[in-house]
Design a protein around this motif. Structure first.
Motif, PDB file in Angstrom:
ATOM      1  N   GLU A  85       0.809  -1.221   0.000  1.00  0.00           N
ATOM      2  CA  GLU A  85       0.000   0.000   0.000  1.00  0.00           C
ATOM      3  C   GLU A  85       0.844   1.274   0.000  1.00  0.00           C
ATOM      4  N   TYR A  86       2.111   1.160   0.245  1.00  0.00           N
ATOM      5  CA  TYR A  86       3.006   2.328   0.377  1.00  0.00           C
ATOM      6  C   TYR A  86       3.216   2.984  -0.987  1.00  0.00           C
ATOM      7  N   LYS A  87       3.080   4.316  -1.036  1.00  0.00           N
ATOM      8  CA  LYS A  87       3.100   5.038  -2.306  1.00  0.00           C
ATOM      9  C   LYS A  87       4.424   5.729  -2.612  1.00  0.00           C
ATOM     10  N   GLU A  88       5.345   5.740  -1.667  1.00  0.00           N
ATOM     11  CA  GLU A  88       6.627   6.406  -1.895  1.00  0.00           C
ATOM     12  C   GLU A  88       7.640   5.426  -2.504  1.00  0.00           C
ATOM     13  N   LYS A  89       8.885   5.869  -2.651  1.00  0.00           N
ATOM     14  CA  LYS A  89       9.898   5.053  -3.319  1.00  0.00           C
ATOM     15  C   LYS A  89      10.311   3.869  -2.447  1.00  0.00           C
ATOM     16  N   VAL A  90      10.004   2.657  -2.931  1.00  0.00           N
ATOM     17  CA  VAL A  90      10.358   1.438  -2.207  1.00  0.00           C
ATOM     18  C   VAL A  90      10.747   0.369  -3.211  1.00  0.00           C
ATOM     19  N   ILE A  91      11.743  -0.420  -2.857  1.00  0.00           N
ATOM     20  CA  ILE A  91      12.117  -1.582  -3.651  1.00  0.00           C
ATOM     21  C   ILE A  91      11.985  -2.816  -2.772  1.00  0.00           C
ATOM     22  N   VAL A  92      11.277  -3.810  -3.268  1.00  0.00           N
ATOM     23  CA  VAL A  92      11.053  -5.062  -2.538  1.00  0.00           C
ATOM     24  C   VAL A  92      11.942  -6.129  -3.166  1.00  0.00           C
ATOM     25  N   LEU A  93      12.790  -6.751  -2.338  1.00  0.00           N
ATOM     26  CA  LEU A  93      13.791  -7.683  -2.851  1.00  0.00           C
ATOM     27  C   LEU A  93      13.698  -9.046  -2.184  1.00  0.00           C
ATOM     28  N   ASP A  94      14.023 -10.074  -2.941  1.00  0.00           N
ATOM     29  CA  ASP A  94      14.095 -11.446  -2.441  1.00  0.00           C
ATOM     30  C   ASP A  94      15.412 -11.616  -1.698  1.00  0.00           C
ATOM     31  N   GLY A  95      15.324 -11.752  -0.364  1.00  0.00           N
ATOM     32  CA  GLY A  95      16.523 -11.826   0.453  1.00  0.00           C
ATOM     33  C   GLY A  95      17.248 -13.150   0.407  1.00  0.00           C
ATOM     34  N   THR A  96      16.712 -14.128  -0.330  1.00  0.00           N
ATOM     35  CA  THR A  96      17.411 -15.408  -0.458  1.00  0.00           C
ATOM     36  C   THR A  96      18.414 -15.387  -1.616  1.00  0.00           C
ATOM     37  N   GLN A  97      18.444 -14.303  -2.382  1.00  0.00           N
ATOM     38  CA  GLN A  97      19.418 -14.188  -3.474  1.00  0.00           C
ATOM     39  C   GLN A  97      20.832 -13.987  -2.913  1.00  0.00           C
ATOM     40  N   ASP A  98      21.817 -14.152  -3.769  1.00  0.00           N
ATOM     41  CA  ASP A  98      23.193 -13.834  -3.402  1.00  0.00           C
ATOM     42  C   ASP A  98      23.285 -12.372  -2.966  1.00  0.00           C
ATOM     43  N   LYS A  99      24.039 -12.115  -1.904  1.00  0.00           N
ATOM     44  CA  LYS A  99      24.083 -10.763  -1.337  1.00  0.00           C
ATOM     45  C   LYS A  99      24.597  -9.724  -2.333  1.00  0.00           C
ATOM     46  N   HIS A 100      25.490 -10.132  -3.231  1.00  0.00           N
ATOM     47  CA  HIS A 100      26.017  -9.175  -4.206  1.00  0.00           C
ATOM     48  C   HIS A 100      24.976  -8.856  -5.274  1.00  0.00           C
ATOM     49  N   ARG A 101      24.129  -9.820  -5.602  1.00  0.00           N
ATOM     50  CA  ARG A 101      23.032  -9.577  -6.542  1.00  0.00           C
ATOM     51  C   ARG A 101      22.028  -8.609  -5.928  1.00  0.00           C
ATOM     52  N   ILE A 102      21.718  -8.791  -4.659  1.00  0.00           N
ATOM     53  CA  ILE A 102      20.806  -7.881  -3.958  1.00  0.00           C
ATOM     54  C   ILE A 102      21.393  -6.471  -3.949  1.00  0.00           C
ATOM     55  N   HIS A 103      22.674  -6.389  -3.620  1.00  0.00           N
ATOM     56  CA  HIS A 103      23.358  -5.089  -3.572  1.00  0.00           C
ATOM     57  C   HIS A 103      23.287  -4.382  -4.926  1.00  0.00           C
ATOM     58  N   GLN A 104      23.506  -5.115  -5.997  1.00  0.00           N
ATOM     59  CA  GLN A 104      23.476  -4.503  -7.327  1.00  0.00           C
ATOM     60  C   GLN A 104      22.093  -3.958  -7.663  1.00  0.00           C
ATOM     61  N   GLN A 105      21.055  -4.667  -7.263  1.00  0.00           N
ATOM     62  CA  GLN A 105      19.685  -4.191  -7.506  1.00  0.00           C
ATOM     63  C   GLN A 105      19.417  -2.898  -6.734  1.00  0.00           C
TER      64      GLN A 105
END
Length: 208
Positions: free
Chosen positions: A178-198
């Motif tokens: 429901e949040y309308k401001e800038k948010v990115i939702v990420l899958d935390g089971t990914q490799d940490k460097h892949r998450i960081h790049q996103q």
């Protein structure tokens, strides 16, 4: 980057918030930007009181509803100091040309400190005056992953149970749907460097 950012990481326990906050800070420094990690609960007087309560070294009440309400008040007081104190508050640091990265903000209070609609509205009102961050990063992981990671800790905090974390995760998912401001939702089971790049890509897409 001309604008200095207030960036918040959210997620259930052991979702990788601190790891990603550290990686983002290091990235900013590498590209010549000043950055600091300033998390909640803070290291101030109220923040330390919260930490002792979470470890159950201080018990305000055996009644969980009363305990959660007390914690909500304390988190709000600590949050106000976190934002506005003149020494190392978020806005003071931004004024001094730092990007400020926080693990946890008012979203955590909405997710952790209420079980009913009435409690949610109370905590929402308690935090209504706090500004939204420039970017929120929500790292989502399954409950089983969280519990497996928590087993590696020597001390379990009061909210680190399967029942509680299941409810918290559900609230987080509702909040950010429901949040309308800038948010990115990420899958935390990914490799940490892949998450960081996103995360880096999201920051640059929105602020450069």
């Amino acid at each position: 980057m001309e604008k200095k950012l207030f960036i918040v990481f959210e997620g259930i326990d052991s979702s990788g918030k601190s790891t990603q906050a550290d990686l983002l800070k290091d990235y900013f420094v590498t590209v010549g930007e000043q950055a600091v990690i300033s998390s909640e609960p803070t290291s101030g007087i109220i923040g330390n009181l919260i930490r002792q309560a979470l470890k159950q070294r201080i018990i305000f009440s055996r009644d969980r509803n009363l305990f959660d309400r007390q914690m909500a008040y304390l988190f709000a007081a600590d949050r106000h100091d976190h934002l506005y104190n003149d020494i190392d508050g978020v806005f003071k640091l931004i004024e001094n040309n730092y990007h400020v990265i926080s693990t946890r903000y008012y979203f955590s209070s909405l997710a952790y400190n209420c079980d009913t609609v009435e409690q949610f509205e109370f905590i929402k009102k308690l935090n209504d005056s706090f500004p939204n961050p420039d970017i929120t990063v929500y790292i989502d992981i399954p409950i089983e992953v969280s519990l497996a990671r928590l087993q590696e800790r020597s001390l379990q905090e009061i909210y680190e149970t399967k029942t509680k974390l299941t409810k918290v995760r559900e609230k987080y998912q509702q909040i950010f749907s429901e949040y309308k401001e800038k948010v990115i939702v990420l899958d935390g089971t990914q490799d940490k460097h892949r998450i960081h790049q996103q995360i880096i890509e999201f920051v640059h897409t929105n602020f450069t």
